[in-house]
Design a protein around this motif. Structure first.
Motif, PDB file in Angstrom:
ATOM      1  N   ALA A 294      35.190  40.543  51.845  1.00 49.29           N
ATOM      2  CA  ALA A 294      35.963  40.533  53.096  1.00 49.29           C
ATOM      3  C   ALA A 294      36.451  38.947  53.641  1.00 49.29           C
ATOM      4  O   ALA A 294      36.118  38.106  52.909  1.00 49.29           O
ATOM      5  N   CYS A 295      37.491  39.217  54.315  1.00 50.21           N
ATOM      6  CA  CYS A 295      38.032  38.050  54.701  1.00 50.21           C
ATOM      7  C   CYS A 295      38.797  37.970  55.935  1.00 50.21           C
ATOM      8  O   CYS A 295      38.759  39.089  56.578  1.00 50.21           O
ATOM      9  N   ASP A 296      39.002  36.668  56.588  1.00 48.29           N
ATOM     10  CA  ASP A 296      39.415  36.759  58.023  1.00 48.29           C
ATOM     11  C   ASP A 296      40.989  36.948  57.884  1.00 48.29           C
ATOM     12  O   ASP A 296      41.632  37.021  56.718  1.00 48.29           O
ATOM     13  N   ALA A 297      41.676  36.934  59.011  1.00 47.83           N
ATOM     14  CA  ALA A 297      42.928  37.482  59.129  1.00 47.83           C
ATOM     15  C   ALA A 297      43.691  36.560  58.491  1.00 47.83           C
ATOM     16  O   ALA A 297      44.983  36.563  58.065  1.00 47.83           O
TER      17      ALA A 297
ATOM     18  N   CYS B 154      43.109  34.980  55.429  1.00 53.02           N
ATOM     19  CA  CYS B 154      42.771  35.505  54.178  1.00 53.02           C
ATOM     20  C   CYS B 154      41.776  34.807  53.372  1.00 53.02           C
ATOM     21  O   CYS B 154      41.569  34.596  52.463  1.00 53.02           O
ATOM     22  N   ARG B 155      41.042  34.067  54.306  1.00 56.52           N
ATOM     23  CA  ARG B 155      39.644  33.075  53.866  1.00 56.52           C
ATOM     24  C   ARG B 155      38.656  34.163  53.591  1.00 56.52           C
ATOM     25  O   ARG B 155      38.368  34.851  54.622  1.00 56.52           O
ATOM     26  N   ALA B 156      37.960  34.043  52.404  1.00 56.96           N
ATOM     27  CA  ALA B 156      37.067  34.611  52.082  1.00 56.96           C
ATOM     28  C   ALA B 156      35.556  34.633  53.021  1.00 56.96           C
ATOM     29  O   ALA B 156      35.379  33.365  53.474  1.00 56.96           O
ATOM     30  N   PHE B 157      34.821  35.536  53.328  1.00 53.25           N
ATOM     31  CA  PHE B 157      33.615  35.298  53.988  1.00 53.25           C
ATOM     32  C   PHE B 157      32.466  35.104  53.033  1.00 53.25           C
ATOM     33  O   PHE B 157      32.455  35.815  52.042  1.00 53.25           O
ATOM     34  N   ASP B 158      31.577  34.264  53.283  1.00 47.24           N
ATOM     35  CA  ASP B 158      30.439  34.196  52.488  1.00 47.24           C
ATOM     36  C   ASP B 158      29.483  35.164  52.918  1.00 47.24           C
ATOM     37  O   ASP B 158      29.653  36.119  53.974  1.00 47.24           O
ATOM     38  N   VAL B 159      28.145  35.652  52.163  1.00 47.03           N
ATOM     39  CA  VAL B 159      27.469  36.741  52.645  1.00 47.03           C
ATOM     40  C   VAL B 159      26.599  36.213  53.815  1.00 47.03           C
ATOM     41  O   VAL B 159      26.202  37.347  54.509  1.00 47.03           O
ATOM     42  N   ARG B 160      26.728  34.997  54.461  1.00 46.73           N
ATOM     43  CA  ARG B 160      26.148  34.929  55.745  1.00 46.73           C
ATOM     44  C   ARG B 160      27.239  35.342  56.753  1.00 46.73           C
ATOM     45  O   ARG B 160      26.892  35.413  57.969  1.00 46.73           O
ATOM     46  N   GLY B 161      28.494  35.733  56.548  1.00 48.97           N
ATOM     47  CA  GLY B 161      29.411  35.999  57.453  1.00 48.97           C
ATOM     48  C   GLY B 161      30.045  34.625  58.006  1.00 48.97           C
ATOM     49  O   GLY B 161      31.113  34.683  58.878  1.00 48.97           O
ATOM     50  N   LEU B 162      29.756  33.553  57.252  1.00 55.79           N
ATOM     51  CA  LEU B 162      30.754  32.377  57.569  1.00 55.79           C
ATOM     52  C   LEU B 162      32.123  32.520  56.867  1.00 55.79           C
ATOM     53  O   LEU B 162      31.922  32.927  55.562  1.00 55.79           O
ATOM     54  N   VAL B 163      33.001  31.836  57.334  1.00 57.46           N
ATOM     55  CA  VAL B 163      34.133  31.918  56.677  1.00 57.46           C
ATOM     56  C   VAL B 163      34.377  30.607  55.706  1.00 57.46           C
ATOM     57  O   VAL B 163      33.660  29.629  56.026  1.00 57.46           O
ATOM     58  N   THR B 164      34.779  30.936  54.352  1.00 55.92           N
ATOM     59  CA  THR B 164      34.916  29.790  53.415  1.00 55.92           C
ATOM     60  C   THR B 164      36.332  29.041  53.641  1.00 55.92           C
ATOM     61  O   THR B 164      37.224  29.536  54.660  1.00 55.92           O
ATOM     62  N   ASP B 165      36.417  27.859  53.304  1.00 52.75           N
ATOM     63  CA  ASP B 165      37.827  27.227  53.558  1.00 52.75           C
ATOM     64  C   ASP B 165      38.629  27.106  52.045  1.00 52.75           C
ATOM     65  O   ASP B 165      39.656  26.450  52.246  1.00 52.75           O
ATOM     66  N   ASP B 166      38.051  27.495  51.255  1.00 51.65           N
ATOM     67  CA  ASP B 166      38.537  27.044  49.893  1.00 51.65           C
ATOM     68  C   ASP B 166      38.617  28.357  49.070  1.00 51.65           C
ATOM     69  O   ASP B 166      39.158  28.201  48.050  1.00 51.65           O
ATOM     70  N   VAL B 167      38.255  29.327  49.322  1.00 57.24           N
ATOM     71  CA  VAL B 167      38.365  30.705  48.514  1.00 57.24           C
ATOM     72  C   VAL B 167      39.216  31.718  49.560  1.00 57.24           C
ATOM     73  O   VAL B 167      38.796  32.042  50.782  1.00 57.24           O
ATOM     74  N   PHE B 168      40.197  32.108  48.928  1.00 57.10           N
ATOM     75  CA  PHE B 168      40.834  33.103  49.658  1.00 57.10           C
ATOM     76  C   PHE B 168      41.197  34.410  48.917  1.00 57.10           C
ATOM     77  O   PHE B 168      40.812  34.366  47.911  1.00 57.10           O
ATOM     78  N   VAL B 169      41.682  35.413  49.551  1.00 56.66           N
ATOM     79  CA  VAL B 169      41.592  36.931  48.856  1.00 56.66           C
ATOM     80  C   VAL B 169      42.937  37.608  49.411  1.00 56.66           C
ATOM     81  O   VAL B 169      43.463  37.383  50.484  1.00 56.66           O
TER      82      VAL B 169
ATOM     83  N   PRO C 220      40.374  42.106  59.081  1.00 57.21           N
ATOM     84  CA  PRO C 220      40.355  42.546  60.189  1.00 57.21           C
ATOM     85  C   PRO C 220      41.910  42.221  60.836  1.00 57.21           C
ATOM     86  O   PRO C 220      42.688  41.541  60.283  1.00 57.21           O
ATOM     87  N   HIS C 221      42.378  43.544  61.418  1.00 56.84           N
ATOM     88  CA  HIS C 221      43.737  43.472  62.004  1.00 56.84           C
ATOM     89  C   HIS C 221      43.436  43.545  63.454  1.00 56.84           C
ATOM     90  O   HIS C 221      43.281  44.711  64.063  1.00 56.84           O
ATOM     91  N   PRO C 222      44.138  42.723  64.193  1.00 59.92           N
ATOM     92  CA  PRO C 222      43.930  42.470  65.799  1.00 59.92           C
ATOM     93  C   PRO C 222      44.758  43.945  66.390  1.00 59.92           C
ATOM     94  O   PRO C 222      44.210  44.305  67.037  1.00 59.92           O
ATOM     95  N   LEU C 223      45.763  44.319  65.598  1.00 59.98           N
ATOM     96  CA  LEU C 223      46.520  45.518  66.218  1.00 59.98           C
ATOM     97  C   LEU C 223      45.637  46.747  66.094  1.00 59.98           C
ATOM     98  O   LEU C 223      45.776  47.914  66.832  1.00 59.98           O
ATOM     99  N   PHE C 224      44.876  46.901  65.104  1.00 57.98           N
ATOM    100  CA  PHE C 224      44.097  47.958  64.980  1.00 57.98           C
ATOM    101  C   PHE C 224      42.664  47.761  65.185  1.00 57.98           C
ATOM    102  O   PHE C 224      41.644  47.962  64.482  1.00 57.98           O
ATOM    103  N   GLY C 225      42.225  47.314  66.519  1.00 61.05           N
ATOM    104  CA  GLY C 225      40.892  46.869  67.111  1.00 61.05           C
ATOM    105  C   GLY C 225      40.140  46.073  66.023  1.00 61.05           C
ATOM    106  O   GLY C 225      38.875  46.112  66.121  1.00 61.05           O
ATOM    107  N   TYR C 226      40.900  44.992  65.520  1.00 58.76           N
ATOM    108  CA  TYR C 226      39.942  44.019  64.674  1.00 58.76           C
ATOM    109  C   TYR C 226      39.052  44.835  63.579  1.00 58.76           C
ATOM    110  O   TYR C 226      38.237  44.072  63.119  1.00 58.76           O
TER     111      TYR C 226
ATOM    112  N   ARG D  47      48.242  27.452  59.975  1.00 57.94           N
ATOM    113  CA  ARG D  47      48.096  28.641  59.257  1.00 57.94           C
ATOM    114  C   ARG D  47      48.598  29.866  59.882  1.00 57.94           C
ATOM    115  O   ARG D  47      48.641  29.812  61.126  1.00 57.94           O
ATOM    116  N   ARG D  48      48.571  30.921  59.208  1.00 54.46           N
ATOM    117  CA  ARG D  48      49.209  32.097  59.788  1.00 54.46           C
ATOM    118  C   ARG D  48      48.206  33.246  59.727  1.00 54.46           C
ATOM    119  O   ARG D  48      47.508  33.263  58.565  1.00 54.46           O
ATOM    120  N   PRO D  49      48.131  34.165  60.559  1.00 50.61           N
ATOM    121  CA  PRO D  49      47.378  35.263  60.387  1.00 50.61           C
ATOM    122  C   PRO D  49      48.275  36.437  59.564  1.00 50.61           C
ATOM    123  O   PRO D  49      49.503  36.429  59.684  1.00 50.61           O
TER     124      PRO D  49
END
Ligand code: FAD
Lengths: 472, 91
Positions: A280-283, A285-300, A308-314, A343-345
């Protein structure tokens, strides 16, 4: 040398250091990995770039594998991807990553070596879901299709003229394989658990058209049936398949096309939010850790990502599509070396194509969200049409059979949340298009095979929670 | 020469199939089939097809093949047809 954690470290010059002589590691050296590497250089990254891939071949293109390669018009080892530019990278091909230490920022390789990084991109994609019974999967004559080597092996067997090919699963992959078999003049049976081919991806109305298309091309199509067992002879060669309707088929070649499994096992226990449904990553592309916090050095990026996609209900989208791998890799690479405000989504509208039985099938948006379907142009009977999917009164997706020129129009409708049913007075509607009908997707709580788009809320319940020490 | 067509972008204008018929063909009404690897004798044809594509869907690379790893001195199986040691900005 290495950049600070957090926000790209702008302000204290660490992002500049990263861009100049930081270390970027990409795991997964295929479409997404390669396009990300090229984008990093395009963006001015001059540090060290390492691509780690477990396949020995340089990045190659997969879509031709189920099309031209099976037909024998292109050799399996001739789909190497063209490069947009030279990337000056260290290639570690034929080497799998086996672990990730988030705190120490190291990727562990098979063999024990560790590769340090300042930024990591995970692009390990998916693999073919194997036939669930290992002994049956091992029979001579049972195949899956994901890699160039899979395609080369399958091509050889098709060229040898099997008595009958069994394709297990009527998704895009299975349908394309069946199409190639028919074009080669081979008898082929497709067994699909759902009520029609492509039903998981495009719904029952379009699935019905796909079923007629297959039958018109001589496919022995069996729907609402499952393969329950594969039987070999004394020498371990496939000779028979047993179906849930009690019948048996004499076959010497079976292709298992039951969707894909995400390559995330190497991340188990790393503390990243990675599991059977992907990473799982944010829009951005930063990966989430298991706690649901976004990392800042790991991308996917690519098939392994859920975003999550804003146009499709996130909703978190997992898209196993070529175009997504390219677009997401570009966004991930850009964000890896850009300060926060730049940065871009990843707002790409999902799109894919499939060529089967001489028909060009293309789609934009997320058809599986569609509640209703309107045939806005053309007609189902002619198998040349544009189907528009509606969700809560807006246009959410479109599919074309041999009408690709309409797709761009509906992509814009999706982007602007245009009302459904669409008003389009300048075009004459055929009888099919007078009113919307239910899109007729299978009940999502029932198992189906391999839709190419899956939607899911983000819940890490399928993962073990592992707390990693705070990083600083 | 290696090439790939972005078939999401392709609109079936078929310019490529006219200009480089050995490499690109239309199957059915609008499904494009192509050879992702064309030999050098097709270079001009293919370059014309790339230039003529109204949606710019064809990516062709002319980078040299059968050269050592991108970055010299790093072991573990680089691509057989990888690129020469090229700093960023080159290519
Ligand atoms: C036969 C076939 C036909 C297709 N046809 C179409 C089509 O018509 N239209 C369409 O839109 N899409 C199609 N696709 C899908 C498209 O090819 C994928 O979306 C695309 O390949 C995704 O790229 P990726 O780089 O994310 O993942 P992948 O291509 O799966 O690459 C991931 C790479 O990472 C490697 N890897 C995995 N684990 C590790 C590890 N631990 N360490 C190191 N390396 C690892 C894998 O071996 C692989 O090389 C098709 C796919 C297949 C297989």
């Amino acid at each position: 040398m290495s950049a600070e954690r957090g926000g790209g470290g702008e302000g204290d010059g660490s992002l500049e250091r990263l861009r100049r002589d930081g270390r970027i590691v990409i795991v997964g050296a295929s479409l997404a990995g390669l396009r990300a590497a090229e984008t990093l250089r395009e963006q001015g990254f001059t540090g060290s770039l390492t691509l780690i891939g477990d396949e020995p071949e340089p990045p190659y293109d997969r879509p031709p594998l189920s099309k031209q390669v099976l037909l024998g018009t292109v050799d399996a080892d001739r789909t190497t991807l063209p490069r947009r530019r030279a990337i000056g990278a260290r290639w570690r091909l034929g080497t799998a990553a086996t672990g990730l230490d988030l705190a120490a920022r190291r990727v562990r390789l098979a063999g024990g070596e560790e590769v340090p990084y300042d930024r990591l991109l995970i692009a390990t994609g998916v693999r073919a879901r194997p036939w669930p019974h290992p002994a049956e999967a091992d029979l001579d004559g049972v195949f899956t299709l994901r890699t160039g080597r899979d395609a080369a092996r399958l091509r050889r067997r098709l060229a040898a003229g099997p008595r009958r090919v069994l394709v297990i699963g009527g998704g895009f992959m299975g349908s394309e394989i069946a199409s190639a078999c028919r074009e080669l003049g081979l008898p082929v049976t497709v067994v699909e658990r759902g009520p029609a081919p492509l039903v998981g991806a495009l719904g029952g109305v379009i699935g019905q058209v796909a079923a007629e298309l297959q039958r018109a091309h001589g496919v022995d199509l069996r729907c609402s049936v499952m393969v329950t067992g594969l039987e070999g002879d004394a020498a371990g060669r496939l000779r028979r398949a047993h179906l849930s309707d009690g019948t048996a088929l004499e076959v010497d070649l079976a292709v298992v096309a039951l969707g894909a499994v995400r390559n995330t096992e190497w991340l188990a226990g790393s503390g990243l939010g990675a599991g059977p449904r992907g990473v799982a990553c944010d829009a951005g592309c930063r990966a989430f850790d298991v706690r649901g916090l976004v990392t800042d050095d790991v991308f996917v990026a690519g098939d392994v990502a859920r975003t999550p996609h804003p146009l499709f209900g996130y909703q978190f989208l997992s898209l196993e599509h070529w175009g997504n791998a390219v677009a997401q890799a570009e966004v991930a690479a850009h964000n890896m070396v850009s300060p926060g405000p730049d940065r871009r989504p990843h707002l790409w509208i999902p799109a894919f194509w499939s060529a089967q039985f001489g028909v060009n099938i293309k789609s934009v948006g997320v058809p599986t969200m569609g509640e209703e379907l309107l045939i806005a142009q053309g007609s189902l009977a002619e198998r040349s049409f544009t189907g528009v999917y509606g969700y809560q009164g807006r246009v959410i997706a479109a599919v074309t059979f041999d009408q690709t020129n309409w797709l761009d129009f509906y992509r814009r409708q999706i982007e602007t949340a245009a009302p459904f049913p669409p008003v389009c007075r300048t075009v004459d509607r055929r009888p099919d298009g007078l009113r919307p009908v239910p899109a007729d997707f299978p009940d999502p709580s029932l198992p189906t095979h391999g839709p190419t788009v899956t939607l899911s809320g983000y819940s890490p319940t399928d993962r073990r929670i592992v707390f990693t020490p705070a990083r600083g | 020469m290696r090439l790939v067509v972005d078939l999401n972008r392709c609109q079936g204008y078929a310019q490529c199939a006219f200009l480089a018929p050995d490499v690109f063909t239309l199957h059915g009404h609008e499904a494009l089939r192509y050879t992702p690897y064309a030999d050098d004798s097709r270079r001009e044809q293919v370059a014309r097809a790339v230039a003529a594509c109204p949606v710019g869907a064809i990516l062709l690379d002319d980078l040299p093949e059968n050269l050592p790893d991108d970055v010299a001195g790093d072991g573990a199986g680089g691509p057989a047809d990888g690129l020469h040691a090229a700093g960023p900005g080159v290519g």
